[in-house]
Design a protein around this motif. Structure first.
Motif, PDB file in Angstrom:
ATOM      1  N   ALA A   1       0.515  -5.030  -4.858  1.00  0.00           N
ATOM      2  CA  ALA A   1       0.920  -3.635  -5.030  1.00  0.00           C
ATOM      3  C   ALA A   1       0.369  -2.791  -3.874  1.00  0.00           C
ATOM      4  O   ALA A   1      -0.841  -2.818  -3.591  1.00  0.00           O
ATOM      5  CB  ALA A   1       0.410  -3.110  -6.361  1.00  0.00           C
ATOM      6  N   LEU A   2       1.251  -2.053  -3.210  1.00  0.00           N
ATOM      7  CA  LEU A   2       0.844  -1.185  -2.107  1.00  0.00           C
ATOM      8  C   LEU A   2       0.546   0.193  -2.676  1.00  0.00           C
ATOM      9  O   LEU A   2       1.369   1.119  -2.631  1.00  0.00           O
ATOM     10  CB  LEU A   2       1.945  -1.128  -1.049  1.00  0.00           C
ATOM     11  N   ASP A   3      -0.638   0.343  -3.266  1.00  0.00           N
ATOM     12  CA  ASP A   3      -0.991   1.598  -3.923  1.00  0.00           C
ATOM     13  C   ASP A   3      -2.157   2.318  -3.234  1.00  0.00           C
ATOM     14  O   ASP A   3      -2.823   3.165  -3.836  1.00  0.00           O
ATOM     15  CB  ASP A   3      -1.344   1.352  -5.392  1.00  0.00           C
ATOM     16  N   GLU A   4      -2.379   1.998  -1.969  1.00  0.00           N
ATOM     17  CA  GLU A   4      -3.384   2.725  -1.178  1.00  0.00           C
ATOM     18  C   GLU A   4      -3.034   2.587   0.293  1.00  0.00           C
ATOM     19  O   GLU A   4      -2.279   1.705   0.701  1.00  0.00           O
ATOM     20  CB  GLU A   4      -4.781   2.188  -1.450  1.00  0.00           C
ATOM     21  N   GLY A   5      -3.580   3.522   1.092  1.00  0.00           N
ATOM     22  CA  GLY A   5      -3.337   3.489   2.530  1.00  0.00           C
ATOM     23  C   GLY A   5      -2.097   4.248   2.960  1.00  0.00           C
ATOM     24  O   GLY A   5      -1.686   4.154   4.124  1.00  0.00           O
ATOM     25  N   TRP A   6      -1.528   5.031   2.075  1.00  0.00           N
ATOM     26  CA  TRP A   6      -0.314   5.775   2.416  1.00  0.00           C
ATOM     27  C   TRP A   6      -0.659   7.117   3.065  1.00  0.00           C
ATOM     28  O   TRP A   6      -1.689   7.732   2.767  1.00  0.00           O
ATOM     29  CB  TRP A   6       0.515   6.037   1.155  1.00  0.00           C
ATOM     30  N   GLU A   7       0.275   7.544   3.922  1.00  0.00           N
ATOM     31  CA  GLU A   7       0.198   8.870   4.529  1.00  0.00           C
ATOM     32  C   GLU A   7       1.583   9.512   4.480  1.00  0.00           C
ATOM     33  O   GLU A   7       2.593   8.812   4.403  1.00  0.00           O
ATOM     34  CB  GLU A   7      -0.285   8.770   5.975  1.00  0.00           C
ATOM     35  N   TYR A   8       1.595  10.844   4.517  1.00  0.00           N
ATOM     36  CA  TYR A   8       2.880  11.542   4.477  1.00  0.00           C
ATOM     37  C   TYR A   8       2.919  12.647   5.522  1.00  0.00           C
ATOM     38  O   TYR A   8       1.885  13.076   6.047  1.00  0.00           O
ATOM     39  CB  TYR A   8       3.118  12.138   3.079  1.00  0.00           C
TER      40      TYR A   8
END
Length: 580
Positions: A30-37
């Motif tokens: 699960a890619l549930d961290e490390g996001w940017e917007y």
């Protein structure tokens, strides 16, 4: 062409996935961290690549976010970019799985466009194209590279939604099927229930109630089928499934309103009628405008959600006020619908970001509703079978009684058709049929057949002197005397008036003459009584004719015996004459 080919191969693919073991590769990640917007839309360079991809000078514009959905401070923004650095792993056929996107997106792996859903125009905008799940193929060397998502949305939400996972392709397809199996079964069950309810609506008396149940089951079943992720494997036309889901979703309050209006008919439920009519208008208008291209289908959901919230409040307030008027079956249906509505509201809150994302088991509530209907239907079936058994027994009894009564009536009618009403002797009709039969027997066997005609002497004068009632008494008495005097094989009939005839099978003219002479002797001593009076003496005249002695055709005996009778009358009455 790709959609058509995929639709044709989908059943085979589903069958293979059901029996194929899951891949023994890395577990889904699960890619549930490390996001940017970043709000806004990137300009594009001359080579067609977005300027924000790999631009080291604009790193400060990117903000961290826990999940790539609905960043803070949206305002009027309808464009957003999200990015993440993909982790390393031992992947053989890696794909990125996204539960859904609001509303259209492009996926860039560094400066390479690897996926696009929806059409972006020159302004970077586009129309709603449906809410499918997404499977984005990744190259083997994706580890450490940055994945960018360009998103446009004029909807209430913007960004990726639900789940984002890195996994093997075969594992993803297994994942989709495992989580869709229950919903597929429940939707099929509901659609079957809808069919049965519509059949009951046609053949049963409670049509409005069965129609409402059928419409509710059809709407819920269609909505679940359309929202099931496996449906995309069957027909890869996401917008089609979204229209089906919308129509099913918008039909639910119409169906429930119809049922409640029918149940509360005695209370004059004008408000309930207006509510379901309002929803019916929305059901027709909203998808219709979307199909016509006036609005996007996605924009019809928020308005309906508010309308549904108000509707549920009114419906359940009405139910609470009139709960005592509902029977046990209706209370069970309302309870199951209440659970269904509660989960719909939770799903609605999740969809609008009011609650954290989770899979809401709406299908479980739909199954409870279906089981409630099935329970009621089975109870009705059992009750109906008992009633049918009772009615069959009652009907069989009634048929038996009617049959007996009919048989008795037939016997009476037959008796009346062959019986003289006054004397009880056989009448002229019976005589004619019996003479035909006895004549045939006499011809076939060559046996004698004698007819004896008997007429009461001076009976007209007797009637004029004593009265017709006394005359009827004499006729009845004469019939009894004749019946008792002759053999069992002989048949006495009344021809009419004071005239009688005796059919004597096997008797010769001499035997008949002897029997009639004895009868004359008996009658000379017989006195008939009428009320308290003794009537005067009566005599008879008799004529005899015999086959084959007097005629070659037995059927002519009646005319010959009648001539012999007239001969007896002319020769002084009170005598027996044989045809000569």
């Amino acid at each position: 062409m790709r959609t058509l080919l995929f639709s044709l191969l989908a059943p085979l693919l589903l069958a293979l996935l059901m029996v194929a073991p899951a891949c023994a590769g890395p577990a889904p990640l699960a890619l549930d961290e490390g996001w940017e917007y970043r709000w806004g839309d990137s300009p594009f360079q001359d080579d067609g690549t977005p300027a924000w991809v790999g631009d080291a000078t604009s790193q400060s514009e990117w903000q961290p976010i826990a999940f790539p959905s609905n960043p803070p401070g949206r305002g009027d923004n309808r464009h957003a970019w999200f990015r993440i650095t993909l982790p390393a792993g031992e992947w053989r056929d890696p794909v990125l799985y996204i539960y859904s996107v609001d509303l259209i997106t492009q996926a860039w792996l560094e400066d390479e466009l690897i996926y696009q859903y929806g059409h972006f125009d020159a302004r970077g905008e586009g129309r709603f194209a449906g809410w499918p799940w997404h499977m984005i193929s990744l190259p083997e060397d994706f580890a450490g590279q940055t994945l960018y998502f360009r998103v446009f949305s004029d909807y209430t939400d913007i960004g990726l939604w639900g789940e984002v996972k890195l996994m093997e392709r075969i594992d993803l397809l297994h994942y989709i099927l495992e989580r869709s199996a229950g919903e597929l079964v429940v939707s099929a069950f509901l659609l079957l229930l809808a069919l049965l309810a519509f059949i009951f609506a046609i053949v049963q008396g409670d049509r409005r109630s069965f129609f409402g149940i059928g419409l509710f089951a059809l709407a819920a079943g269609s909505m679940l089928l359309a929202e099931t992720q496996a449906s995309q494997l069957l027909v890869d036309i996401p917008l089609l499934w979204d229209y089906l889901a919308a129509i099913g979703y918008y039909t639910l309050p119409v169906a429930m309103g119809l049922m409640l209006e029918h149940w509360f008919a005695a209370q004059g439920p004008t408000l309930l009628r207006r509510i379901w009519q309002l929803h019916l208008g929305y059901l027709v208008l909203a998808p219709g405008l979307a199909l016509a291209g006036v609005i996007d289908l996605s924009s019809t959901f928020p308005t309906f959600d508010v309308l549904l919230l108000v509707t549920l409040l009114v419906m359940f307030t009405t139910i609470a006020v009139h709960l005592g008027t509902l029977n046990a079956e209706q209370k069970l249906i309302v309870t199951s619908y209440g659970l269904f509505a509660l989960l719909l509201l939770i799903d609605m809150a999740v969809a609008h970001g009011l609650l954290p994302w989770r899979r809401v088991p709406v299908s479980a509530a739909a199954l409870v509703f279906a089981l409630a209907i099935v329970t009621i239907t089975l109870w009705h079936y059992r009750h109906t079978q008992r009633e049918l058994h009772r009615l069959n027994l009652s009907l069989e009894k009634q048929v038996a009684e009617r049959t007996r009564a009919l048989e008795e009536m037939v016997e009476k009618l037959q008796a009346y058709s062959y019986q003289d009403a006054l004397t009880g002797l056989y009448n002229r009709r019976y005589f004619d049929e019996l003479l035909q039969h006895e004549a045939a027997v006499a011809r076939r066997h060559g046996t004698p057949l004698t007819l004896a005609m008997v007429d009461i002497d001076h009976f007209k004068q007797f009637n004029d002197h004593e009265g017709h009632e006394a005359g009827d008494t004499v006729l009845v008495g004469m019939g009894r005397v004749l019946t008792h005097h002759f053999r069992d094989a002989d048949v006495v009939c009344r021809m009419g008036g004071e005239e009688f005839v005796i059919i004597m099978p096997g008797a010769t003219a001499a035997i008949a003459e002897a029997r009639l002479s004895e009868l004359l002797e008996v009658l000379s001593h017989k006195r008939f009584r009428y009320r308290d009076r003794v009537l005067g003496p009566l005599s008879i005249s008799c004529g005899i004719a015999t086959f084959p002695e007097h005629a070659g055709d037995p059927l002519t005996l009646i005319g010959l015996a009648d001539k012999a009778l007239y001969s007896a009358k002319n020769r002084g009455r009170a005598r027996v004459e044989i045809y000569a």
